[in-house]
Design a protein around this motif. Structure first.
Motif, PDB file in Angstrom:
ATOM      1  N   GLU A   1      74.251 102.658 -48.313  1.00  0.00           N
ATOM      2  CA  GLU A   1      74.011 103.505 -49.624  1.00  0.00           C
ATOM      3  C   GLU A   1      73.789 102.727 -50.860  1.00  0.00           C
ATOM      4  O   GLU A   1      72.777 103.001 -51.502  1.00  0.00           O
ATOM      5  N   ARG A   2      74.620 101.548 -51.109  1.00  0.00           N
ATOM      6  CA  ARG A   2      74.615 100.700 -52.175  1.00  0.00           C
ATOM      7  C   ARG A   2      73.328  99.807 -52.114  1.00  0.00           C
ATOM      8  O   ARG A   2      72.633  99.735 -53.061  1.00  0.00           O
ATOM      9  N   ARG A   3      72.999  99.571 -50.786  1.00  0.00           N
ATOM     10  CA  ARG A   3      71.897  98.571 -50.592  1.00  0.00           C
ATOM     11  C   ARG A   3      70.659  99.356 -50.880  1.00  0.00           C
ATOM     12  O   ARG A   3      69.976  98.709 -51.668  1.00  0.00           O
ATOM     13  N   ASP A   4      70.641 100.482 -50.501  1.00  0.00           N
ATOM     14  CA  ASP A   4      69.400 101.537 -50.759  1.00  0.00           C
ATOM     15  C   ASP A   4      69.245 101.430 -52.088  1.00  0.00           C
ATOM     16  O   ASP A   4      68.023 101.552 -52.927  1.00  0.00           O
ATOM     17  N   PHE A   5      70.338 101.998 -52.744  1.00  0.00           N
ATOM     18  CA  PHE A   5      69.997 102.229 -54.313  1.00  0.00           C
ATOM     19  C   PHE A   5      69.430 100.849 -55.003  1.00  0.00           C
ATOM     20  O   PHE A   5      68.596 100.973 -55.836  1.00  0.00           O
ATOM     21  N   LEU A   6      70.162  99.694 -54.818  1.00  0.00           N
ATOM     22  CA  LEU A   6      69.827  98.479 -55.537  1.00  0.00           C
ATOM     23  C   LEU A   6      68.363  98.339 -55.137  1.00  0.00           C
ATOM     24  O   LEU A   6      67.674  97.745 -56.118  1.00  0.00           O
TER      25      LEU A   6
ATOM     26  N   HIS B   1      78.699  92.749 -38.085  1.00  0.00           N
ATOM     27  CA  HIS B   1      78.874  94.511 -38.158  1.00  0.00           C
ATOM     28  C   HIS B   1      78.234  95.254 -39.336  1.00  0.00           C
ATOM     29  O   HIS B   1      78.084  96.095 -39.264  1.00  0.00           O
ATOM     30  N   ILE B   2      78.005  94.086 -40.303  1.00  0.00           N
ATOM     31  CA  ILE B   2      77.443  94.747 -41.768  1.00  0.00           C
ATOM     32  C   ILE B   2      76.068  94.616 -41.549  1.00  0.00           C
ATOM     33  O   ILE B   2      75.296  93.336 -42.090  1.00  0.00           O
ATOM     34  N   ILE B   3      75.265  95.561 -40.881  1.00  0.00           N
ATOM     35  CA  ILE B   3      73.973  95.329 -40.639  1.00  0.00           C
ATOM     36  C   ILE B   3      73.341  96.729 -40.527  1.00  0.00           C
ATOM     37  O   ILE B   3      74.067  97.696 -40.187  1.00  0.00           O
ATOM     38  N   TYR B   4      71.945  96.925 -41.171  1.00  0.00           N
ATOM     39  CA  TYR B   4      71.537  98.273 -41.343  1.00  0.00           C
ATOM     40  C   TYR B   4      70.267  98.349 -40.445  1.00  0.00           C
ATOM     41  O   TYR B   4      69.510  97.569 -40.315  1.00  0.00           O
ATOM     42  N   ALA B   5      70.395  99.628 -39.464  1.00  0.00           N
ATOM     43  CA  ALA B   5      69.161  99.779 -38.591  1.00  0.00           C
ATOM     44  C   ALA B   5      67.945  99.862 -39.447  1.00  0.00           C
ATOM     45  O   ALA B   5      67.914 100.357 -40.569  1.00  0.00           O
ATOM     46  N   PRO B   6      66.904  99.396 -38.861  1.00  0.00           N
ATOM     47  CA  PRO B   6      66.521  99.212 -37.405  1.00  0.00           C
ATOM     48  C   PRO B   6      67.095  97.705 -37.218  1.00  0.00           C
ATOM     49  O   PRO B   6      66.839  97.216 -36.146  1.00  0.00           O
ATOM     50  N   ALA B   7      67.615  96.626 -38.063  1.00  0.00           N
ATOM     51  CA  ALA B   7      67.982  95.454 -37.783  1.00  0.00           C
ATOM     52  C   ALA B   7      68.868  95.491 -36.726  1.00  0.00           C
ATOM     53  O   ALA B   7      70.004  96.373 -36.758  1.00  0.00           O
ATOM     54  N   VAL B   8      68.836  94.439 -35.754  1.00  0.00           N
ATOM     55  CA  VAL B   8      70.094  94.303 -34.646  1.00  0.00           C
ATOM     56  C   VAL B   8      70.560  92.792 -34.770  1.00  0.00           C
ATOM     57  O   VAL B   8      69.484  91.994 -35.043  1.00  0.00           O
TER      58      VAL B   8
ATOM     59  N   LEU C   1      79.541 102.407 -55.995  1.00  0.00           N
ATOM     60  CA  LEU C   1      78.079 102.847 -56.283  1.00  0.00           C
ATOM     61  C   LEU C   1      78.091 102.939 -58.137  1.00  0.00           C
ATOM     62  O   LEU C   1      76.962 102.673 -58.623  1.00  0.00           O
ATOM     63  N   THR C   2      79.271 103.728 -58.464  1.00  0.00           N
ATOM     64  CA  THR C   2      79.147 103.980 -59.787  1.00  0.00           C
ATOM     65  C   THR C   2      79.051 102.597 -60.563  1.00  0.00           C
ATOM     66  O   THR C   2      78.204 102.481 -61.646  1.00  0.00           O
ATOM     67  N   SER C   3      79.957 101.549 -60.106  1.00  0.00           N
ATOM     68  CA  SER C   3      79.509 100.325 -61.145  1.00  0.00           C
ATOM     69  C   SER C   3      78.387  99.695 -60.887  1.00  0.00           C
ATOM     70  O   SER C   3      77.848  98.961 -61.700  1.00  0.00           O
ATOM     71  N   LEU C   4      77.810  99.833 -59.739  1.00  0.00           N
ATOM     72  CA  LEU C   4      76.573  99.329 -59.298  1.00  0.00           C
ATOM     73  C   LEU C   4      75.579  99.885 -60.223  1.00  0.00           C
ATOM     74  O   LEU C   4      74.598  99.209 -60.628  1.00  0.00           O
ATOM     75  N   GLN C   5      75.839 101.301 -60.422  1.00  0.00           N
ATOM     76  CA  GLN C   5      74.636 102.036 -61.322  1.00  0.00           C
ATOM     77  C   GLN C   5      74.748 101.564 -62.683  1.00  0.00           C
ATOM     78  O   GLN C   5      73.629 101.123 -63.288  1.00  0.00           O
ATOM     79  N   ALA C   6      76.008 101.383 -63.111  1.00  0.00           N
ATOM     80  CA  ALA C   6      76.153 100.867 -64.249  1.00  0.00           C
ATOM     81  C   ALA C   6      75.584  99.472 -64.609  1.00  0.00           C
ATOM     82  O   ALA C   6      75.052  99.050 -65.570  1.00  0.00           O
ATOM     83  N   ALA C   7      76.036  98.652 -63.613  1.00  0.00           N
ATOM     84  CA  ALA C   7      75.493  97.118 -63.695  1.00  0.00           C
ATOM     85  C   ALA C   7      73.768  97.009 -63.794  1.00  0.00           C
ATOM     86  O   ALA C   7      73.152  96.509 -64.617  1.00  0.00           O
ATOM     87  N   PHE C   8      73.233  98.035 -62.821  1.00  0.00           N
ATOM     88  CA  PHE C   8      71.825  98.048 -62.924  1.00  0.00           C
ATOM     89  C   PHE C   8      71.204  98.307 -64.431  1.00  0.00           C
ATOM     90  O   PHE C   8      70.441  97.845 -64.788  1.00  0.00           O
ATOM     91  N   GLU C   9      71.682  99.641 -65.152  1.00  0.00           N
ATOM     92  CA  GLU C   9      71.563 100.044 -66.091  1.00  0.00           C
ATOM     93  C   GLU C   9      71.390  98.831 -67.216  1.00  0.00           C
ATOM     94  O   GLU C   9      70.572  98.574 -67.985  1.00  0.00           O
ATOM     95  N   SER C  10      72.474  98.097 -67.419  1.00  0.00           N
ATOM     96  CA  SER C  10      72.938  97.067 -68.377  1.00  0.00           C
ATOM     97  C   SER C  10      71.931  96.132 -68.151  1.00  0.00           C
ATOM     98  O   SER C  10      71.320  95.303 -68.768  1.00  0.00           O
TER      99      SER C  10
END
Ligand code: PMP
Length: 450
Positions: free
Chosen positions: A345-350, A252-259, A427-436
């Motif tokens: 949303e997190r996947r898109d950001f990363l 179920h953890i799948i992002y369109a258009p993937a099926v 998302l906030t910790s992912l943003q911080a992790a990415f910057e580090s």
């Protein structure tokens, strides 16, 4: 009085490695406990709580005294709910005696692998003798004829489990636990880490017994398109001894258009597919320990026999919660859709952020909550007070040290070129992790040539 104790362990235990993702998580935890502000991107579990409707069903089960053993394969109520789910969402027909509920999908995978791969002993010989050469299996309405391959028993000592890499850490170790030989099939980031049918074909032999397919995939987030699965099915169908273990725990953890496509739903594949699923990931129920196997009855019954001597039934309370989870609606209804939206949303950001970083190669993750990034560009570089980055392990140690981010080295997943990030974090910790991470990468320099 002192006595002498033989502390030797079995060769099987000695042949398997402990879970590497757990080891890194432990290291990160030790640092966190020592007060270091580590951002943990190493865990393989959702950061969400179990949806309230499910948790309430568990609480109600305890209050109502549903605290005894259930039938070994699981309550009829849950197995029937699983059958309805598999029919309605996956297009595969099973009856309740073709479902085995276990304490997590990991147990289902272990039992399935042992049941079909372990070296032949008298019991397994009896098991195979119990079937005629040609056997009719019921697949919903249609009846398919299955041949019991004459070398199934005699060659059992040499069974091979084919595992596309990067793989979930446990598949090869589970194969070893079953005294089978894991055969690793490499994939390329350029192909989105999807198995190339030609690679599969080149590695298949008479000894190949089980092909593992994990879609959506841990650790890459790749989702197998139906067309590719059909090509794989074509190859599989030419090998009578080959079964497919289809791990669909992230479905179920799948992002369109993937099926999502269930391997057992492809023509001719039902009778040779062991479908694995569970509640841990999609319903945020890792601690409830609930998973299941669906497959032809003779395989499921063999796994049930193992389970009856091993753990008995899954938790009665968790099974009640599982019924509530499947009652949430198609693909887990609103509660699951809310989690998937956050993961997306997190996947898109990363994906966007790492896609712009120099020296980092990224695939197109379409499911689960992982990214597998190729950072081999940085191997051979150095940083002050750290030394040289040689491989994925030293890269992840560097991230822990300099960026205070915990991630899992690709070597644990059979691909040393990269590392895995789990985005089961805010998302906030992912943003911080990415910057580090970005800052830490800028400190890496190639040593001057002498
Ligand atoms: N399969 C895959 C691909 C996984 O990532 C995991 C958990 N990390 C499992 C199976 C096992 O899940 P569980 O035992 O919690 O149901």
């Amino acid at each position: 009085m002192s006595s002498i104790v033989d502390i030797s362990l079995s060769p099987t235990v000695n042949s398997i490695k402990p879970s590497r993702s757990v080891a890194i998580a432990d290291q990160a935890l030790a640092l966190i406990q020592a007060g270091v502000p580590i951002i943990k991107l190493s865990t393989g579990e959702p950061d969400f709580d179990t949806p309230a409707e499910i948790a309430e069903a568990g609480i109600k089960a305890i209050r109502e005294g549903q605290t005894r053993y259930t039938q070994n394969p699981g309550t009829l109520e849950l197995r029937e709910a699983i059958c309805r789910k598999l029919k309605g969402e996956n297009g595969i027909t099973y009856t309740s005696d073709q479902i085995l509920v276990s304490n997590g999908a990991k147990q289902s995978i272990v039992q399935a692998t042992i049941a079909v791969c372990s070296p032949g002993d008298e019991n397994s010989l009896d098991f195979f003798r119990g079937f005629s050469r040609e056997k009719a299996l019921r697949n919903g309405g249609s009846v398919v004829t299955v041949r019991i391959h004459p070398v199934s028993v005699s060659c059992s000592r040499n069974r091979r489990v084919l595992v596309p890499a990067p793989f979930w850490v446990s598949y090869p170790e589970i194969a070893r636990l079953a005294n089978a030989k894991p055969v690793i099939l490499s994939t390329r980031i350029e192909d989105n880490f999807l198995l190339d049918p030609k690679v599969l074909e080149s590695k298949l032999t008479e000894k190949s017994r089980l092909l593992v397919i994990c879609s959506p995939c841990n650790p890459t987030g790749s989702v197998y398109p139906k067309k590719l699965l059909e090509e794989i099915a074509q190859i599989v169908s030419r090998h009578p001894r080959l079964l497919v273990l289809s791990d669909e725990i992230y479905e179920h953890i799948i992002y369109a258009p993937a099926v999502h496509t269930s391997f057992a739903s492809l023509p001719g594949m039902w009778e040779r597919t062991l479908t694995i699923n569970g509640f841990s990931k999609c319903f945020a129920m890792t601690g409830w320990r609930l998973g299941y196997l669906a497959g032809p009855k003779h395989f499921v019954a063999a796994c049930g026999k193992l389970q009856s001597q091993f753990t008995s039934c899954a938790s009665n309370i968790a099974q009640k919660a599982g019924v509530a989870a499947l009652g949430l609606g198609h693909a887990g209804g609103e509660p699951v859709a809310t989690m998937v939206k956050a993961f997306k949303e997190r996947r898109d950001f990363l994906a966007r952020s790492f896609g712009e970083l120099e020296g980092v190669k990224i695939s197109e993750p379409q499911g689960a909550f992982y990214l597998f990034l190729d950072v081999s560009f940085y191997y051979g570089t150095e940083a002050e007070d750290f030394g040289r980055i040689e491989d994925s392990e030293s890269f992840c140690r560097y991230l822990l040290d300099k960026a205070q981010v915990a991630a899992v080295p690709g070597s644990a997943f059979g691909d040393d070129k990269g590392f895995r990030i789990s985005y089961a974090s805010s998302l906030t910790s992912l943003q911080a992790a990415f910057e580090s991470i970005k800052k830490a990468l800028l400190l890496l320099k190639r040593p001057a040539q002498v």
